[in-house]
Every structure is written in structure tokens, then in C-alpha cells.
Motif scaffolding. Sequence first.
Motif, mmCIF file in Angstrom:
data_model
loop_
_atom_site.group_PDB
_atom_site.id
_atom_site.type_symbol
_atom_site.label_atom_id
_atom_site.label_comp_id
_atom_site.label_asym_id
_atom_site.label_seq_id
_atom_site.Cartn_x
_atom_site.Cartn_y
_atom_site.Cartn_z
ATOM 1 N N ARG A 163 10.873 -22.322 -9.698
ATOM 2 C CA ARG A 163 12.056 -23.178 -9.528
ATOM 3 C C ARG A 163 11.961 -23.776 -8.131
ATOM 4 N NH1 ARG A 163 16.272 -21.379 -13.219
ATOM 5 N NH2 ARG A 163 15.154 -21.337 -15.192
ATOM 6 N N ARG A 164 12.047 -25.105 -8.061
ATOM 7 C CA ARG A 164 11.850 -25.774 -6.772
ATOM 8 C C ARG A 164 13.161 -26.294 -6.183
ATOM 9 N NH1 ARG A 164 7.234 -27.230 -9.816
ATOM 10 N NH2 ARG A 164 5.322 -26.638 -8.728
ATOM 11 N N ALA A 165 13.377 -26.005 -4.901
ATOM 12 C CA ALA A 165 14.480 -26.616 -4.133
ATOM 13 C C ALA A 165 14.233 -26.328 -2.655
ATOM 14 C CB ALA A 165 15.839 -26.040 -4.555
ATOM 15 N N LEU A 184 17.324 -24.901 2.282
ATOM 16 C CA LEU A 184 18.768 -24.969 2.552
ATOM 17 C C LEU A 184 19.609 -25.062 1.283
ATOM 18 C CD1 LEU A 184 18.977 -27.240 5.746
ATOM 19 C CD2 LEU A 184 18.513 -24.794 5.530
ATOM 20 N N ASP A 185 18.983 -25.405 0.185
ATOM 21 C CA ASP A 185 19.738 -25.591 -1.068
ATOM 22 C C ASP A 185 19.430 -24.529 -2.116
ATOM 23 O OD1 ASP A 185 20.760 -27.957 -0.029
ATOM 24 O OD2 ASP A 185 19.030 -29.108 -0.756
ATOM 25 N N TYR A 186 18.485 -23.653 -1.883
ATOM 26 C CA TYR A 186 18.013 -22.743 -2.940
ATOM 27 C C TYR A 186 19.150 -21.847 -3.422
ATOM 28 C CZ TYR A 186 14.177 -20.943 -5.674
ATOM 29 O OH TYR A 186 13.339 -20.644 -6.728
ATOM 30 N N THR A 187 19.298 -21.694 -4.738
ATOM 31 C CA THR A 187 20.435 -20.940 -5.279
ATOM 32 C C THR A 187 20.038 -19.499 -5.627
ATOM 33 O OG1 THR A 187 19.968 -21.511 -7.569
ATOM 34 C CG2 THR A 187 21.361 -23.051 -6.333
ATOM 35 N N GLY A 210 2.442 -19.821 2.233
ATOM 36 C CA GLY A 210 3.891 -19.972 2.127
ATOM 37 C C GLY A 210 4.365 -20.962 1.081
ATOM 38 N N GLY A 211 3.608 -22.037 0.894
ATOM 39 C CA GLY A 211 4.066 -23.077 -0.024
ATOM 40 C C GLY A 211 5.253 -23.851 0.537
ATOM 41 N N ILE A 212 5.797 -24.719 -0.294
ATOM 42 C CA ILE A 212 6.912 -25.594 0.118
ATOM 43 C C ILE A 212 7.924 -25.646 -1.023
ATOM 44 C CG2 ILE A 212 7.549 -27.972 0.744
ATOM 45 C CD1 ILE A 212 4.610 -28.364 1.622
ATOM 46 N N ARG A 213 9.188 -25.410 -0.740
ATOM 47 C CA ARG A 213 10.297 -25.586 -1.694
ATOM 48 C C ARG A 213 10.261 -24.567 -2.850
ATOM 49 N NH1 ARG A 213 11.258 -29.923 -4.460
ATOM 50 N NH2 ARG A 213 13.460 -30.043 -3.941
ATOM 51 N N VAL A 214 9.592 -23.438 -2.643
ATOM 52 C CA VAL A 214 9.506 -22.449 -3.732
ATOM 53 C C VAL A 214 9.706 -21.034 -3.189
ATOM 54 C CG1 VAL A 214 8.109 -23.804 -5.348
ATOM 55 C CG2 VAL A 214 6.968 -22.566 -3.516
ATOM 56 N N PRO A 215 10.827 -20.773 -2.473
ATOM 57 C CA PRO A 215 10.947 -19.479 -1.794
ATOM 58 C C PRO A 215 10.870 -18.269 -2.726
ATOM 59 C CG PRO A 215 13.026 -20.723 -1.719
ATOM 60 C CD PRO A 215 11.966 -21.658 -2.208
ATOM 61 N N ALA A 216 11.538 -18.309 -3.868
ATOM 62 C CA ALA A 216 11.520 -17.139 -4.752
ATOM 63 C C ALA A 216 10.134 -16.950 -5.362
ATOM 64 C CB ALA A 216 12.555 -17.294 -5.858
ATOM 65 N N TYR A 217 9.477 -18.066 -5.663
ATOM 66 C CA TYR A 217 8.127 -17.992 -6.235
ATOM 67 C C TYR A 217 7.168 -17.371 -5.228
ATOM 68 C CZ TYR A 217 3.949 -19.555 -8.794
ATOM 69 O OH TYR A 217 2.750 -19.604 -9.485
ATOM 70 N N THR A 218 7.230 -17.844 -3.981
ATOM 71 C CA THR A 218 6.337 -17.307 -2.950
ATOM 72 C C THR A 218 6.601 -15.822 -2.723
ATOM 73 O OG1 THR A 218 6.205 -19.460 -1.898
ATOM 74 C CG2 THR A 218 5.653 -17.556 -0.526
ATOM 75 N N ALA A 219 7.873 -15.454 -2.636
ATOM 76 C CA ALA A 219 8.197 -14.037 -2.437
ATOM 77 C C ALA A 219 7.685 -13.213 -3.617
ATOM 78 C CB ALA A 219 9.709 -13.867 -2.277
ATOM 79 N N SER A 220 7.883 -13.726 -4.835
ATOM 80 C CA SER A 220 7.480 -12.939 -6.010
ATOM 81 C C SER A 220 5.964 -12.832 -6.105
ATOM 82 C CB SER A 220 8.059 -13.543 -7.292
ATOM 83 O OG SER A 220 7.451 -14.787 -7.592
ATOM 84 N N LYS A 221 5.247 -13.879 -5.740
ATOM 85 C CA LYS A 221 3.783 -13.816 -5.850
ATOM 86 C C LYS A 221 3.180 -12.966 -4.732
ATOM 87 C CE LYS A 221 3.248 -16.119 -9.706
ATOM 88 N NZ LYS A 221 2.649 -15.526 -10.916
#
Length: 254
Positions: free
Chosen positions: A99-101, A104-107, A152-163
Amino acid sequence: MSEIADLFDLTGKWALVTGARGGLGQAMARALAMAGADIVGLGSTPMPETGQLIEASGRRFLGVQADLSQPNDFRALVAQMEELAGPIDILVNNAGIIRRADVLDYTEADWDVVTNVNEKNLFFLSQAVARGMVSRRFGRIINIASLLSFQGGIRVPAYTASKHAVAGLTKLMANELAASGVTVNAIAPGYMETDNTAALRADPDRQRQILERIPMGRWGVPDDLATAVLFLATPRASYVTGAIIPVDGGWLAR
Ligand code: NAP
């Protein structure tokens, strides 16, 4: 059978592949079936195409529906699969979402669904399958990590943390299960042409930036993972555990 084919022979083994409806999961299921494995495909929706492909290659196929974004009774689910199919010898934890955002906007809703599918239920499904593997003193668990297990990637905080978590869990499970004949490894695919990356490929700037950084100069395709999954699945790879193998056209080397 030639000696080379014998090295990768999976005849008589059942492989459970999550997220096998298309993309990378379907390609890995086909590769495992080519080596002789029968396939259980798990997804949140039916996967008739995958079933047809596997059966056309002469192997058995069982489709199972489960929503990995929700809590599941994995012990009961695995018991049911093993009753209908057979003991699961190989588990490919491939199902994953992104999920990309902006940061500052990530839900929290996006965070939770990505974490549940990519990380939490990867662990609890592995736990349920590993119980049988440990009692049979054989198993191959193959997790699908990512370049974002390392970067780190960009705009994918949950994805990066999970991977990143997938990389850590691969090593943790490898340590604990090694003495029981169960290996746990991961594949870190690069940028591959699947639904997961459709948004990136549709953005001309991101598409160009990504391609320029891939030493091979092309996106990966699902079949690029076939050799890696067979290597990690074969009983002959009994001394390989805790490894994360990039299949990325050279991205991480750059
Ligand atoms: P994809 O085509 O979007 O496939 C994802 C699969 O995951 C689908 O088969 C889907 O099955 C399953 N899935 C998603 N949510 C689920 C849920 N709630 N319950 C059960 N199954 C669920 O993506 P892909 O590119 O093949 O990705 C496969 C894996 O590779 C993922 O772990 C992804 O993170 C990883 N990866 C991909 C790339 C890439 O460039 N494509 C790069 C690195 C890593 P249903 O449709 O039935 O829900």
C-alpha cells in the motif's frame, strides 16, 4: 532421469504456495510442479488458472481459500490441507501486498493489512506447517522477501518494515528449525513485472529511474525465480539455511 534432474527431483512432495493465483506465486508453483511436486495453492480468491496449469503438467492441485489479512486458525487449516492432499514438505510464503502513501499520510488501516499479510500471518502459517515438518524431520520453508528487506524504498513504510521482518524471521526460524531437518531461506526478488508493480510501471518517471538502476537493464519476469525456488526446495540443499538470495538483475550489487 539424468543426474542433474535427480538433484532437483521433488516427486512425491507437496508444496504449499501462498498467493499462487498469478504473478510470482503462480510461476514458482509451476516450477515446483515441473520438478515433480504436487501443489496446494492458497489465496483469498479462487485460482482456476493455476489449477489448470498444474494439472496440465501432470501434477495434483488443491486450491484453498483463506484471507491472510485476518486472524486464522492455521493449525486447523493445515490439518485440513494435509488430510485432503498430503504432508506439506515445502512451504513458499509468497502472498504479499503493498500500500503506497507518503510518510505523512500513511494510515493505520494500511499499516495493519500489510503487516498482517506480509509478516504476522507469514509467521503463524509457517509455525503451523513447521509443526508437521519438525515431526517428520524434513521441510523447506521459502519466504519471499524483497529489495526492501535491505533498503528503505519510498512511500511504502509498512511494506518496508514487513519485508525487513521477513528477513529477520527467515534467520530466526532457520536457527530454531535447523536441527530438525527444516531449512528456512528467502528469495529477494528485484523489480518484477506483476500486479504488485503495475503502479510503478505506469509512472514514466519511476519506470525510467528504476530501469536505469538495474544493471541488467530490464525488469524481472516471474519465471526468473524458477531456479532459485527449485534450489531452495530440493532435499539436496540440506546445508543451506538462513540465506536470502537476491534475484534482482544486479540491483543490490550496484
Ligand atoms: P501479486 O501479483 O499482487 O500477487 C500477490 C498474491 O498475494 C496474490 O496471489 C494474492 O492472492 C495474494 N494475497 C494478497 N492478499 C492476500 C490475502 N489477504 N490473503 C491471501 N492471499 C493474499 O504480486 P507479486 O508481485 O506476484 O508478489 C508476490 C510476492 O513477491 C509478494 O510477497 C511481494 O511482496 C513479493 N515481491 C514482489 C516484487 C515485484 O516486483 N513484483 C518484488 C519483491 C517482492 P489473491 O488475489 O487471491 O488475494
